[in-house]
Motif scaffolding. Structure first.
Motif, PDB file in Angstrom:
ATOM      1  N   TRP A 194       0.648 -21.222 -47.803  1.00  0.00           N
ATOM      2  CA  TRP A 194       0.950 -19.800 -47.927  1.00  0.00           C
ATOM      3  C   TRP A 194       0.197 -19.235 -49.111  1.00  0.00           C
ATOM      4  CZ3 TRP A 194       6.618 -17.718 -48.472  1.00  0.00           C
ATOM      5  CH2 TRP A 194       6.936 -16.920 -47.379  1.00  0.00           C
ATOM      6  N   HIS A 195      -0.125 -17.976 -49.084  1.00  0.00           N
ATOM      7  CA  HIS A 195      -0.813 -17.315 -50.187  1.00  0.00           C
ATOM      8  C   HIS A 195      -0.063 -17.571 -51.502  1.00  0.00           C
ATOM      9  CE1 HIS A 195      -2.324 -14.044 -52.714  1.00  0.00           C
ATOM     10  NE2 HIS A 195      -3.392 -14.039 -51.919  1.00  0.00           N
ATOM     11  N   ARG A 196      -0.796 -17.804 -52.548  1.00  0.00           N
ATOM     12  CA  ARG A 196      -0.231 -18.119 -53.862  1.00  0.00           C
ATOM     13  C   ARG A 196       0.810 -17.093 -54.314  1.00  0.00           C
ATOM     14  NH1 ARG A 196      -4.749 -17.746 -57.208  1.00  0.00           N
ATOM     15  NH2 ARG A 196      -4.236 -15.550 -57.321  1.00  0.00           N
ATOM     16  N   ASP A 197       0.543 -15.805 -54.128  1.00  0.00           N
ATOM     17  CA  ASP A 197       1.487 -14.779 -54.580  1.00  0.00           C
ATOM     18  C   ASP A 197       2.814 -14.864 -53.833  1.00  0.00           C
ATOM     19  OD1 ASP A 197      -0.430 -13.906 -56.360  1.00  0.00           O
ATOM     20  OD2 ASP A 197      -0.955 -12.112 -55.202  1.00  0.00           O
ATOM     21  N   ALA A 198       2.776 -15.171 -52.544  1.00  0.00           N
ATOM     22  CA  ALA A 198       4.016 -15.315 -51.774  1.00  0.00           C
ATOM     23  C   ALA A 198       4.795 -16.535 -52.259  1.00  0.00           C
ATOM     24  CB  ALA A 198       3.699 -15.435 -50.280  1.00  0.00           C
ATOM     25  N   ARG A 199       4.101 -17.646 -52.479  1.00  0.00           N
ATOM     26  CA  ARG A 199       4.777 -18.855 -52.989  1.00  0.00           C
ATOM     27  C   ARG A 199       5.429 -18.583 -54.339  1.00  0.00           C
ATOM     28  NH1 ARG A 199      -0.306 -21.379 -52.055  1.00  0.00           N
ATOM     29  NH2 ARG A 199      -0.375 -21.910 -54.272  1.00  0.00           N
ATOM     30  N   ARG A 200       4.702 -17.941 -55.231  1.00  0.00           N
ATOM     31  CA  ARG A 200       5.230 -17.647 -56.572  1.00  0.00           C
ATOM     32  C   ARG A 200       6.404 -16.678 -56.512  1.00  0.00           C
ATOM     33  NH1 ARG A 200      -0.383 -17.117 -60.061  1.00  0.00           N
ATOM     34  NH2 ARG A 200      -0.801 -19.349 -60.131  1.00  0.00           N
ATOM     35  N   PHE A 201       6.313 -15.685 -55.633  1.00  0.00           N
ATOM     36  CA  PHE A 201       7.411 -14.731 -55.477  1.00  0.00           C
ATOM     37  C   PHE A 201       8.694 -15.460 -55.085  1.00  0.00           C
ATOM     38  CE2 PHE A 201      10.075 -12.282 -52.622  1.00  0.00           C
ATOM     39  CZ  PHE A 201      10.397 -11.190 -53.414  1.00  0.00           C
ATOM     40  N   VAL A 202       8.592 -16.334 -54.096  1.00  0.00           N
ATOM     41  CA  VAL A 202       9.774 -17.061 -53.628  1.00  0.00           C
ATOM     42  C   VAL A 202      10.322 -17.959 -54.744  1.00  0.00           C
ATOM     43  CG1 VAL A 202      10.568 -18.840 -52.001  1.00  0.00           C
ATOM     44  CG2 VAL A 202       9.183 -16.921 -51.186  1.00  0.00           C
ATOM     45  N   ARG A 203       9.460 -18.656 -55.411  1.00  0.00           N
ATOM     46  CA  ARG A 203       9.903 -19.552 -56.492  1.00  0.00           C
ATOM     47  C   ARG A 203      10.561 -18.750 -57.634  1.00  0.00           C
ATOM     48  NH1 ARG A 203       5.603 -22.459 -56.610  1.00  0.00           N
ATOM     49  NH2 ARG A 203       4.477 -21.159 -58.089  1.00  0.00           N
ATOM     50  N   ARG A 204       9.941 -17.662 -58.040  1.00  0.00           N
ATOM     51  CA  ARG A 204      10.430 -16.846 -59.156  1.00  0.00           C
ATOM     52  C   ARG A 204      11.786 -16.191 -58.832  1.00  0.00           C
ATOM     53  NH1 ARG A 204       5.989 -14.025 -59.581  1.00  0.00           N
ATOM     54  NH2 ARG A 204       6.699 -12.287 -58.326  1.00  0.00           N
ATOM     55  N   ASN A 205      12.011 -15.847 -57.568  1.00  0.00           N
ATOM     56  CA  ASN A 205      13.220 -15.110 -57.169  1.00  0.00           C
ATOM     57  C   ASN A 205      14.191 -15.942 -56.351  1.00  0.00           C
ATOM     58  OD1 ASN A 205      12.654 -12.198 -58.058  1.00  0.00           O
ATOM     59  ND2 ASN A 205      10.754 -12.792 -57.042  1.00  0.00           N
ATOM     60  N   ARG A 206      14.041 -17.255 -56.365  1.00  0.00           N
ATOM     61  CA  ARG A 206      14.822 -18.106 -55.451  1.00  0.00           C
ATOM     62  C   ARG A 206      16.331 -17.907 -55.558  1.00  0.00           C
ATOM     63  NH1 ARG A 206      12.401 -21.250 -59.121  1.00  0.00           N
ATOM     64  NH2 ARG A 206      13.689 -22.522 -60.505  1.00  0.00           N
ATOM     65  N   ARG A 207      16.866 -17.727 -56.745  1.00  0.00           N
ATOM     66  CA  ARG A 207      18.322 -17.559 -56.879  1.00  0.00           C
ATOM     67  C   ARG A 207      18.796 -16.267 -56.207  1.00  0.00           C
ATOM     68  NH1 ARG A 207      16.752 -19.993 -61.564  1.00  0.00           N
ATOM     69  NH2 ARG A 207      17.750 -21.993 -62.019  1.00  0.00           N
ATOM     70  N   ALA A 208      18.101 -15.185 -56.459  1.00  0.00           N
ATOM     71  CA  ALA A 208      18.480 -13.902 -55.860  1.00  0.00           C
ATOM     72  C   ALA A 208      18.234 -13.906 -54.353  1.00  0.00           C
ATOM     73  CB  ALA A 208      17.718 -12.765 -56.525  1.00  0.00           C
ATOM     74  N   LEU A 209      17.142 -14.538 -53.915  1.00  0.00           N
ATOM     75  CA  LEU A 209      16.841 -14.585 -52.481  1.00  0.00           C
ATOM     76  C   LEU A 209      17.895 -15.380 -51.718  1.00  0.00           C
ATOM     77  CD1 LEU A 209      12.978 -15.123 -52.597  1.00  0.00           C
ATOM     78  CD2 LEU A 209      14.205 -13.020 -51.993  1.00  0.00           C
ATOM     79  N   ALA A 210      18.453 -16.402 -52.351  1.00  0.00           N
ATOM     80  CA  ALA A 210      19.459 -17.240 -51.688  1.00  0.00           C
ATOM     81  C   ALA A 210      20.747 -16.477 -51.405  1.00  0.00           C
ATOM     82  CB  ALA A 210      19.752 -18.472 -52.545  1.00  0.00           C
ATOM     83  N   LYS A 211      20.932 -15.322 -52.022  1.00  0.00           N
ATOM     84  CA  LYS A 211      22.169 -14.555 -51.887  1.00  0.00           C
ATOM     85  C   LYS A 211      22.062 -13.403 -50.896  1.00  0.00           C
ATOM     86  CE  LYS A 211      23.438 -15.491 -56.656  1.00  0.00           C
ATOM     87  NZ  LYS A 211      23.580 -14.926 -57.998  1.00  0.00           N
ATOM     88  N   ARG A 212      20.931 -13.282 -50.218  1.00  0.00           N
ATOM     89  CA  ARG A 212      20.766 -12.148 -49.305  1.00  0.00           C
ATOM     90  C   ARG A 212      20.048 -12.593 -48.038  1.00  0.00           C
ATOM     91  NH1 ARG A 212      19.600 -11.080 -54.025  1.00  0.00           N
ATOM     92  NH2 ARG A 212      20.466  -9.012 -54.189  1.00  0.00           N
ATOM     93  N   PRO A 213      20.188 -11.823 -46.960  1.00  0.00           N
ATOM     94  CA  PRO A 213      19.458 -12.143 -45.733  1.00  0.00           C
ATOM     95  C   PRO A 213      17.953 -12.154 -46.015  1.00  0.00           C
ATOM     96  CG  PRO A 213      21.126 -10.467 -45.305  1.00  0.00           C
ATOM     97  CD  PRO A 213      21.046 -10.637 -46.805  1.00  0.00           C
ATOM     98  N   LEU A 214      17.281 -13.176 -45.475  1.00  0.00           N
ATOM     99  CA  LEU A 214      15.882 -13.405 -45.807  1.00  0.00           C
ATOM    100  C   LEU A 214      15.106 -13.847 -44.575  1.00  0.00           C
ATOM    101  CD1 LEU A 214      13.724 -13.815 -48.106  1.00  0.00           C
ATOM    102  CD2 LEU A 214      14.689 -16.114 -48.404  1.00  0.00           C
ATOM    103  N   TRP A 215      13.935 -13.256 -44.376  1.00  0.00           N
ATOM    104  CA  TRP A 215      13.036 -13.606 -43.294  1.00  0.00           C
ATOM    105  C   TRP A 215      11.658 -13.889 -43.877  1.00  0.00           C
ATOM    106  CZ3 TRP A 215      16.896 -10.140 -42.964  1.00  0.00           C
ATOM    107  CH2 TRP A 215      17.757 -10.221 -41.866  1.00  0.00           C
ATOM    108  N   PHE A 216      10.931 -14.811 -43.235  1.00  0.00           N
ATOM    109  CA  PHE A 216       9.557 -15.124 -43.635  1.00  0.00           C
ATOM    110  C   PHE A 216       8.627 -14.888 -42.453  1.00  0.00           C
ATOM    111  CE2 PHE A 216      10.473 -18.776 -46.906  1.00  0.00           C
ATOM    112  CZ  PHE A 216      10.920 -17.859 -47.830  1.00  0.00           C
ATOM    113  N   PHE A 217       7.389 -14.515 -42.760  1.00  0.00           N
ATOM    114  CA  PHE A 217       6.338 -14.550 -41.751  1.00  0.00           C
ATOM    115  C   PHE A 217       5.058 -15.053 -42.385  1.00  0.00           C
ATOM    116  CE2 PHE A 217       5.624 -10.181 -43.289  1.00  0.00           C
ATOM    117  CZ  PHE A 217       4.239 -10.105 -43.347  1.00  0.00           C
TER     118      PHE A 217
END
Length: 169
Positions: free
Chosen positions: A62-85
């Motif tokens: 996956w593009h570096r920015d997408a990987r970093r976004f997910v890693r940086r925000n993983r705690r907040a992302l785990a608390k809300r509905p999430l979709w990837f493409f």
């Protein structure tokens, strides 16, 4: 109050950004508030009730920015509905069959309980950035393989799911 959705993308040549734009447009048409941003520019996802993350595929990652976004925000992302493409195949394969996520995306999906993932065809045309991208185009292997009706149908499914959750909540 409509659910607010953040649609972020990691892209080099803009193809994934255009897919993210189409997703956000559909969510808005379905009555949701949808903000669009590059993955590298977002610092806080807490104002959003749901998030869609898209990344271009480069050499099986996956593009570096997408990987970093997910890693940086993983705690907040785990608390809300999430979709990837993902976007990237430079052929019609993504429209012909389901292409599973690459290993790094699959691991993030399991960790974050991602609701769904879709792989869409990519686009690589004249003027692309990067030596390898330019070589692919020069060899005649580029083109636009994005299937916007499929992208829009996928985004409409997200809107339906969020609308159902709002009715249940």
């Amino acid at each position: 109050m409509p659910t607010s959705v953040l649609v972020v993308h990691g892209t080099t040549n803009g193809s994934t950004a255009r897919i993210a734009e189409a997703v956000a447009e559909v969510l808005r048409k379905e009555g949701l508030v949808a903000d669009l941003a590059s993955a590298g520019s977002v610092r806080d996802v807490t104002p959003y009730g749901a998030v869609v993350v898209g990344g271009g595929l480069y050499a099986g990652r996956w593009h570096r920015d997408a990987r970093r976004f997910v890693r940086r925000n993983r705690r907040a992302l785990a608390k809300r509905p999430l979709w990837f493409f993902s976007s990237g195949p430079l052929d019609a394969s993504a429209s012909e069959r389901d292409i599973p996520p690459v290993p790094g995306v699959r691991r993030a999906m399991a960790f974050l309980d991602v609701r769904d993932h879709a792989t869409f065809g990519g686009c690589l045309e004249e003027g692309a950035k990067g030596r390898i991208a330019r070589m692919i185009v020069r060899k005649g292997k580029g083109g636009d393989f994005r299937d916007f009706p499929r992208i829009e149908a996928w985004a409409a499914g997200i809107a339906r799911e969020l609308a159902g959750a709002a009715e249940d909540g």
